[in-house]
Design a protein around this motif. Sequence first.
Motif, short mmCIF file in Angstrom:
data_model
loop_
_atom_site.label_atom_id
_atom_site.label_comp_id
_atom_site.label_asym_id
_atom_site.label_seq_id
_atom_site.Cartn_x
_atom_site.Cartn_y
_atom_site.Cartn_z
N ARG A 198 1.23 9.15 -6.95
CA ARG A 198 1.24 10.17 -7.19
C ARG A 198 2.86 10.23 -8.46
NH1 ARG A 198 -1.00 8.96 -3.09
NH2 ARG A 198 -3.06 10.57 -2.29
N VAL A 199 3.91 9.33 -8.32
CA VAL A 199 5.24 10.03 -8.83
C VAL A 199 4.88 9.54 -10.33
CG1 VAL A 199 7.31 9.20 -8.66
CG2 VAL A 199 6.88 10.44 -6.43
N ARG B 271 0.64 -0.57 0.11
CA ARG B 271 0.04 0.22 -0.08
C ARG B 271 0.63 1.49 -0.10
NH1 ARG B 271 -4.56 2.22 -2.00
NH2 ARG B 271 -5.21 3.79 -0.85
N LYS B 272 1.98 1.11 0.73
CA LYS B 272 2.50 2.21 0.77
C LYS B 272 3.62 2.55 -0.55
CE LYS B 272 4.45 2.82 5.54
NZ LYS B 272 5.56 2.23 6.60
N GLN B 273 3.75 1.94 -1.68
CA GLN B 273 4.30 1.55 -2.62
C GLN B 273 3.67 2.10 -3.84
OE1 GLN B 273 7.63 1.52 -4.13
NE2 GLN B 273 6.69 2.62 -5.31
N GLU B 274 2.52 2.05 -3.27
CA GLU B 274 1.05 2.71 -4.23
C GLU B 274 0.58 3.43 -3.67
OE1 GLU B 274 -3.97 1.19 -4.67
OE2 GLU B 274 -2.89 0.59 -3.35
N LEU B 275 0.38 4.56 -2.54
CA LEU B 275 0.61 5.64 -2.48
C LEU B 275 1.56 6.34 -2.53
CD1 LEU B 275 -0.24 5.37 1.24
CD2 LEU B 275 -2.44 5.61 -0.16
N ILE B 276 3.27 6.31 -3.20
CA ILE B 276 3.44 7.21 -3.60
C ILE B 276 3.81 7.21 -5.46
CG2 ILE B 276 5.79 6.67 -4.15
CD1 ILE B 276 6.60 5.93 -1.35
N SER B 277 3.68 5.37 -5.85
CA SER B 277 3.25 5.32 -7.15
C SER B 277 1.66 6.36 -8.16
CB SER B 277 3.44 3.92 -7.44
OG SER B 277 2.40 3.38 -7.40
N GLY C 48 4.92 11.09 -13.84
CA GLY C 48 6.28 10.81 -14.53
C GLY C 48 5.46 11.18 -15.75
N LEU C 49 4.26 9.66 -16.08
CA LEU C 49 3.98 9.61 -17.69
C LEU C 49 3.31 11.16 -18.51
CD1 LEU C 49 2.67 7.05 -19.28
CD2 LEU C 49 0.64 6.73 -18.04
N VAL D 158 7.30 15.18 0.07
CA VAL D 158 8.34 15.82 -1.28
C VAL D 158 8.43 14.99 -2.80
CG1 VAL D 158 11.30 14.83 -0.71
CG2 VAL D 158 9.96 15.88 1.49
N LEU D 159 8.25 13.36 -2.66
CA LEU D 159 8.36 12.92 -3.81
C LEU D 159 7.68 13.44 -4.77
CD1 LEU D 159 9.39 9.06 -2.24
CD2 LEU D 159 10.96 9.99 -3.71
#
Length: 301
Positions: free
Chosen positions: A86-87, A78-84, A91-92, A141-142
Amino acid sequence: MKEIVLITGAGGMIARELSKKLGNEYTVRFLTRKKKHDQDFEWDVKNKKIDEAALDNVSHIIHLAGANISEKRWTKERKQELISSRVDSAGLLLETVRKKNIRLNSFISASGINYYGTVTTDKIYTENDPPGNDFLSEVVVLWERAADDFKEQNLAERVVKIRTAVVLSKEDGALKKMVPTILYGIGSALGSGKQYMPWIHIEDICSIYETALKNSAMDGAYNAVAPQHTTNENLTEKIAEVLKKPLFMPNVPAFVLKLIFGELADALLEGSRASSQKIQDTGFQFKFPDLKKALENLLRP
């Protein structure tokens, strides 16, 4: 010809309200996972797919996409999903803007007031303060770094990052979760109740995005937070007062929240104040600077 504004995060409450605000002056398009309307264009961030026609002749992008922070326990996945969410989505967009040789007038990105860290202190944070050192501040930040890439790579004239507080809306978010418990007589503050809860009315946050779109002098980060500060306990009491309901229950103990939500509980049990001075210095005026009047507007017929 109207300028074209592309909004991501089409299903969110801010996107819905903001599109109503912008509809008369701009041509509004949405990027969404499933096309439902003529102005919708599909994208699939995970598989790096996007309908590039969404960006034809676009002047501004308002990037609101991002998985809900408080919807699920923070597992590693879930943490990775929260970052990806957004980030990688930013990027796309960046890759597509570059590929189509577009230079945007503005890239306006959602961000979070959690930039300053999930802590309860006497400090009132300004945009000049450094980030915190916990998971949520890392996410922000990311998130902001991905937005800044548009300016650093000369793909946008300016980048505006809206560090958003808890948005008060009758349709979704914190109020939708808090109001039923108070109506049923089981509402109460969380933990000590002394943690600050930076907040903003849905109408004001949409007006800030509109201001960021129209005011070409706006650049960088802005705290999107009402000028009146409140605590979790005071917010709970004010909601009960506006609903004319008594509060019977003791505060929910911190350990109970930690058992239920795990690490996510920290975001509910801690919180600091943030200054709205910078956004006000642009000439922006809050329609709902007062908490009780904001709640009355949202909760009373």
